[in-house]
Design a protein around this motif. Structure first.
Motif, PDB file in Angstrom:
ATOM      1  N   PRO A 135      -0.094   4.495   0.078  1.00  0.00           N
ATOM      2  CA  PRO A 135      -0.478   4.601   1.494  1.00  0.00           C
ATOM      3  C   PRO A 135      -0.109   5.974   2.054  1.00  0.00           C
ATOM      4  N   GLY A 136      -1.001   6.508   2.860  1.00  0.00           N
ATOM      5  CA  GLY A 136      -0.786   7.832   3.434  1.00  0.00           C
ATOM      6  C   GLY A 136      -1.488   8.939   2.681  1.00  0.00           C
ATOM      7  N   THR A 137      -2.041   8.612   1.506  1.00  0.00           N
ATOM      8  CA  THR A 137      -2.759   9.617   0.733  1.00  0.00           C
ATOM      9  C   THR A 137      -4.265   9.475   0.922  1.00  0.00           C
TER      10      THR A 137
ATOM     11  N   ALA B 125      -9.992   4.817  -1.639  1.00  0.00           N
ATOM     12  CA  ALA B 125     -10.080   3.582  -2.425  1.00  0.00           C
ATOM     13  C   ALA B 125     -10.383   2.379  -1.533  1.00  0.00           C
ATOM     14  N   VAL B 126      -9.749   2.339  -0.370  1.00  0.00           N
ATOM     15  CA  VAL B 126     -10.000   1.230   0.558  1.00  0.00           C
ATOM     16  C   VAL B 126     -11.441   1.268   1.058  1.00  0.00           C
TER      17      VAL B 126
ATOM     18  N   LEU C 116      -9.788  -0.525  -4.452  1.00  0.00           N
ATOM     19  CA  LEU C 116      -8.397  -0.969  -4.487  1.00  0.00           C
ATOM     20  C   LEU C 116      -8.327  -2.483  -4.412  1.00  0.00           C
ATOM     21  N   ASP C 117      -7.633  -3.051  -5.379  1.00  0.00           N
ATOM     22  CA  ASP C 117      -7.347  -4.479  -5.376  1.00  0.00           C
ATOM     23  C   ASP C 117      -6.131  -4.700  -4.475  1.00  0.00           C
ATOM     24  N   LEU C 118      -6.373  -5.177  -3.263  1.00  0.00           N
ATOM     25  CA  LEU C 118      -5.291  -5.296  -2.287  1.00  0.00           C
ATOM     26  C   LEU C 118      -4.209  -6.271  -2.736  1.00  0.00           C
ATOM     27  N   ALA C 119      -4.535  -7.170  -3.662  1.00  0.00           N
ATOM     28  CA  ALA C 119      -3.537  -8.100  -4.175  1.00  0.00           C
ATOM     29  C   ALA C 119      -2.496  -7.383  -5.032  1.00  0.00           C
TER      30      ALA C 119
ATOM     31  N   ALA D  21      -2.563  -1.172 -12.847  1.00  0.00           N
ATOM     32  CA  ALA D  21      -3.761  -0.390 -12.536  1.00  0.00           C
ATOM     33  C   ALA D  21      -4.429  -1.012 -11.314  1.00  0.00           C
ATOM     34  N   PRO D  22      -4.098  -0.560 -10.109  1.00  0.00           N
ATOM     35  CA  PRO D  22      -4.636  -1.186  -8.901  1.00  0.00           C
ATOM     36  C   PRO D  22      -6.080  -0.796  -8.597  1.00  0.00           C
ATOM     37  N   LEU D  23      -6.553   0.296  -9.189  1.00  0.00           N
ATOM     38  CA  LEU D  23      -7.931   0.734  -8.947  1.00  0.00           C
ATOM     39  C   LEU D  23      -8.869   0.183 -10.002  1.00  0.00           C
TER      40      LEU D  23
END
Length: 477
Positions: free
Chosen positions: A380-382, A388-389, A394-397, A410-412
């Motif tokens: 967050p902040g980048t 990604a959002v 981005l998998d928010l889970a 690997a959230p992306l």
């Protein structure tokens, strides 16, 4: 002045969450960066104490009794460790309800409101560069008068004070080595590619590069490289050598120490007079004449963020680097005998199965001495997080960036490339790079020449394979 505890909280076993760590997670090989971002305000608060729990292998039950001895506790947190750090704060507050507790770090700098709402145990968070913000808290100034502070007022309303101006005179910061000497055991800090024991510190803050994924310049440090004077840096190195004669290498943890080449050369020449062995972060564009000056004055290793072997991905992440320049730079380093630890990131925007294979081939071709392979982490902040959002990558889970074991995930993901494919490619990368006959021969030769290195590499090898095994187990569960 309030009696103040600076705490890097207990976390996952082997979790490297210090602010010098670019990705807060468990490592393939146990490693710990110094908690320099906590040591700096600790140096400004007389009578304070810094406790770095993970490298000291302190558990929560060992830390809790400290709560009774202090009036103020300042904890460094991060996105991956935030939930765990909140539980630590709540336990400290239960132990001493009168204890004032504040969080610092990039996570709370960009999400102060949500951070305070996460727990009533948090009395405040310090945003931006928080060194002097924390000192003013410790001086018992009114919260409402402290720039850079967000807090909950007596009515329970969250208040965000005006931002604290960026620190321009970096020489105002006292030496962190005083705190290292007082509170830390340098033997607890390991980095696989640095000589042990090592010592790291900052000579400046901020980075001119605009990499979309990089956390610190986008949240705390900014994109102007603000530096300490050459004399100030050298005086601290002289002091550190007196305090820690056993230290074999100094590491300058500035985002890109080579951003200011004339200054880097000036510092190098002074270090050369001291006979110091040192290393630093660098971009893969340093010209050969500068490399020669650095090498001739004690430079041993450069930590270089190559990220990828694909030019389009480099463009996508605004790295400001060309593959051909990186190749030439790396050849120059090899020719000059400068060791390179190369870092790579898989899963950045534009990644495909083919670009992953291209990056693996590129790494083998340029052949840095050692490598680190990370998964793209949208903090967050980048810009990467916003991108990604907006694009649904981005998998928010899994936005906390690590699993319940502290292992980086690997959230992306992309329509053509899944989480699992990106995650699995890390192991493929490591095996492809290190299990080449050329690399195996080089490692064996290094071990034969240096018995201490042999013991170290064998230990690291065991740790690496245990990590891969746990990584697979974590995914399966």
């Amino acid at each position: 002045m309030m009696k103040t505890l600076f705490l890097h909280p207990p976390s996952f076993d082997g979790f490297d969450g210090g602010a010098g760590s670019r990705y807060q997670a468990r490592r393939e090989i146990r490693s710990f960066w110094y908690p320099t971002w906590l040591a700096q305000p600790a140096a400004l608060v007389p009578g304070s104490r810094l406790v770095d729990a993970p490298p000291a292998r302190l558990r929560l039950e060992q830390v809790l009794p400290l709560a009774r001895d202090y009036e103020l506790a300042v904890l460094h947190t991060s996105t991956p460790s935030f939930a765990s750090d909140v539980r630590v704060a709540e336990a400290l507050k239960d132990e001493n309800p009168q204890l004032k507790i504040g969080f610092v770090g990039a996570k709370v700098a960009v999400e102060p409101d949500a951070s305070l709402k996460a727990s009533a145990a948090l009395d405040f968070v310090a945003r931006e560069e928080f060194d002097f913000t924390i000192r003013e808290v410790a001086e018992e100034r009114r919260f409402a008068s402290i720039e850079g502070l967000s807090f909950r007022n007596p009515g329970g309303v969250i208040v965000h004070n005006a931002a604290r101006p960026v620190l321009e005179d970096m020489d105002r910061l006292p030496f962190v080595t005083e705190v290292y000497k007082r509170d830390l055991d340098v033997d607890n800090y390991f980095i696989g590619y640095l000589k042990h024991p090592y010592l790291s510190l900052y000579t400046g803050r901020g980075c001119r590069s605009k990499c979309t994924f990089c956390l610190w310049p986008q949240t705390v440090g900014g994109h102007r490289y603000r530096v300490r004077s050459v004399g100030h840096v050298i005086d601290e190195i002289k002091l550190a050598r007196q305090y820690f004669p056993q230290v074999k290498e100094f590491f300058f943890d500035d985002d890109t120490f080579t951003d200011d080449r004339p200054r880097a050369e000036a510092i190098a020449r002074e270090l050369g007079k001291l006979g110091v062995t040192w290393s630093c972060n660098a971009k893969a564009n340093v010209p050969r004449p500068t490399l020669e000056v650095l090498r001739d004055n004690g430079l041993r290793l450069l930590l270089v963020g190559y990220e990828t072997g694909n030019q389009q991905i480099l463009n996508n992440i605004k790295k400001g680097m060309r593959i051909d320049i990186a190749r030439r730079f790396t050849k120059d380093c090899h020719d000059l005998g400068i060791t390179i630890h190369g870092t790579f990131i898989l899963g950045l925007p534009g990644e495909t199965k083919e670009t992953i294979e291209e990056t693996i081939r590129f790494a083998a071709e340029i052949n840095p001495h050692t490598i680190q392979v990370s998964l793209a982490a949208p903090y967050p902040g980048t810009y990467l997080h916003r991108e990604a959002v907006e694009n649904g990558w981005l998998d928010l889970a899994h936005a906390e960036l690590v699993d319940e074991h502290g292992v980086q995930i690997a959230p992306l993901h992309y329509p053509h490339l899944s989480h699992q494919e990106i995650f699995d490619s890390v192991e493929t990368f490591y095996k492809s790079f290190y299990f080449r006959p050329r690399k195996i021969g080089a490692i064996v030769g290094e071990m034969v020449r240096d018995p201490d290195m042999m013991k170290r590499r064998l230990r690291e090898g065991v740790e690496f394979f245990e990590f891969l095994k746990e990584r697979k187990t974590a995914v399966a569960s």
